[in-house]
Design a protein around this motif. Structure first.
Motif, PDB file in Angstrom:
ATOM      1  N   ILE A 140      21.088  32.643  32.869  1.00 29.33           N
ATOM      2  CA  ILE A 140      22.103  31.593  32.692  1.00 29.33           C
ATOM      3  C   ILE A 140      23.029  31.960  31.538  1.00 29.33           C
ATOM      4  O   ILE A 140      24.236  31.830  31.632  1.00 29.33           O
ATOM      5  N   GLY A 141      22.436  32.424  30.433  1.00 27.18           N
ATOM      6  CA  GLY A 141      23.239  32.789  29.267  1.00 27.18           C
ATOM      7  C   GLY A 141      24.239  33.873  29.607  1.00 27.18           C
ATOM      8  O   GLY A 141      25.411  33.786  29.250  1.00 27.18           O
ATOM      9  N   TYR A 142      23.788  34.904  30.337  1.00 27.76           N
ATOM     10  CA  TYR A 142      24.690  35.993  30.703  1.00 27.76           C
ATOM     11  C   TYR A 142      25.812  35.482  31.600  1.00 27.76           C
ATOM     12  O   TYR A 142      26.973  35.818  31.391  1.00 27.76           O
ATOM     13  N   SER A 143      25.467  34.673  32.599  1.00 25.27           N
ATOM     14  CA  SER A 143      26.496  34.218  33.535  1.00 25.27           C
ATOM     15  C   SER A 143      27.487  33.292  32.823  1.00 25.27           C
ATOM     16  O   SER A 143      28.682  33.361  33.069  1.00 25.27           O
ATOM     17  N   GLN A 144      27.005  32.455  31.890  1.00 21.71           N
ATOM     18  CA  GLN A 144      27.919  31.588  31.147  1.00 21.71           C
ATOM     19  C   GLN A 144      28.838  32.430  30.265  1.00 21.71           C
ATOM     20  O   GLN A 144      30.019  32.160  30.147  1.00 21.71           O
ATOM     21  N   TRP A 145      28.269  33.467  29.640  1.00 19.54           N
ATOM     22  CA  TRP A 145      29.069  34.329  28.769  1.00 19.54           C
ATOM     23  C   TRP A 145      30.162  35.014  29.595  1.00 19.54           C
ATOM     24  O   TRP A 145      31.315  35.103  29.171  1.00 19.54           O
ATOM     25  N   ASP A 146      29.796  35.491  30.794  1.00 20.54           N
ATOM     26  CA  ASP A 146      30.786  36.111  31.685  1.00 20.54           C
ATOM     27  C   ASP A 146      31.894  35.104  32.009  1.00 20.54           C
ATOM     28  O   ASP A 146      33.078  35.441  31.987  1.00 20.54           O
ATOM     29  N   GLU A 147      31.496  33.871  32.280  1.00 18.19           N
ATOM     30  CA  GLU A 147      32.467  32.841  32.628  1.00 18.19           C
ATOM     31  C   GLU A 147      33.420  32.606  31.464  1.00 18.19           C
ATOM     32  O   GLU A 147      34.632  32.525  31.626  1.00 18.19           O
ATOM     33  N   VAL A 148      32.876  32.512  30.264  1.00 16.87           N
ATOM     34  CA  VAL A 148      33.701  32.284  29.073  1.00 16.87           C
ATOM     35  C   VAL A 148      34.670  33.448  28.891  1.00 16.87           C
ATOM     36  O   VAL A 148      35.847  33.255  28.615  1.00 16.87           O
ATOM     37  N   GLU A 149      34.176  34.676  29.067  1.00 17.25           N
ATOM     38  CA  GLU A 149      35.052  35.844  28.871  1.00 17.25           C
ATOM     39  C   GLU A 149      36.160  35.876  29.914  1.00 17.25           C
ATOM     40  O   GLU A 149      37.309  36.147  29.578  1.00 17.25           O
ATOM     41  N   THR A 150      35.837  35.566  31.173  1.00 19.10           N
ATOM     42  CA  THR A 150      36.878  35.593  32.210  1.00 19.10           C
ATOM     43  C   THR A 150      37.886  34.473  31.964  1.00 19.10           C
ATOM     44  O   THR A 150      39.088  34.663  32.131  1.00 19.10           O
ATOM     45  N   ARG A 151      37.428  33.308  31.492  1.00 17.39           N
ATOM     46  CA  ARG A 151      38.341  32.203  31.196  1.00 17.39           C
ATOM     47  C   ARG A 151      39.285  32.587  30.074  1.00 17.39           C
ATOM     48  O   ARG A 151      40.475  32.368  30.141  1.00 17.39           O
ATOM     49  N   SER A 152      38.737  33.154  28.988  1.00 18.05           N
ATOM     50  CA  SER A 152      39.578  33.508  27.848  1.00 18.05           C
ATOM     51  C   SER A 152      40.548  34.623  28.274  1.00 18.05           C
ATOM     52  O   SER A 152      41.671  34.682  27.799  1.00 18.05           O
ATOM     53  N   GLY A 153      40.105  35.479  29.206  1.00 17.32           N
ATOM     54  CA  GLY A 153      40.996  36.530  29.705  1.00 17.32           C
ATOM     55  C   GLY A 153      42.147  35.931  30.500  1.00 17.32           C
ATOM     56  O   GLY A 153      43.277  36.396  30.424  1.00 17.32           O
ATOM     57  N   LYS A 154      41.859  34.852  31.248  1.00 17.03           N
ATOM     58  CA  LYS A 154      42.911  34.207  32.054  1.00 17.03           C
ATOM     59  C   LYS A 154      43.938  33.522  31.148  1.00 17.03           C
ATOM     60  O   LYS A 154      45.112  33.483  31.448  1.00 17.03           O
ATOM     61  N   HIS A 155      43.458  32.934  30.034  1.00 14.35           N
ATOM     62  CA  HIS A 155      44.362  32.181  29.170  1.00 14.35           C
ATOM     63  C   HIS A 155      45.330  33.090  28.419  1.00 14.35           C
ATOM     64  O   HIS A 155      46.373  32.651  27.994  1.00 14.35           O
ATOM     65  N   ARG A 156      44.953  34.350  28.223  1.00 13.26           N
ATOM     66  CA  ARG A 156      45.840  35.242  27.465  1.00 13.26           C
ATOM     67  C   ARG A 156      47.155  35.504  28.203  1.00 13.26           C
ATOM     68  O   ARG A 156      47.193  35.635  29.388  1.00 13.26           O
TER      69      ARG A 156
END
Length: 50
Positions: free
Chosen positions: A34-50
């Protein structure tokens, strides 16, 4: 309490302990996943916002 009851009590405690250990191992893997998948989600979200 007779000896049979004590023996059954000990057996059930041993079963509970081994089940708890197995469950704990499963939970560790589960939470890591769960931690890994949430971290991936956070990274992809922050990548989208840039």
């Amino acid at each position: 309490m007779n000896k049979v009851t004590i023996k059954n009590r000990i057996q059930s405690i041993n079963t509970m302990v081994s089940n708890a250990i197995a469950q704990g191992r499963h939970n560790i893997f589960f939470f890591a996943h769960i931690g890994y998948s949430q971290w991936d989600e956070v990274e992809t979200r922050s990548g989208k916002h840039r």
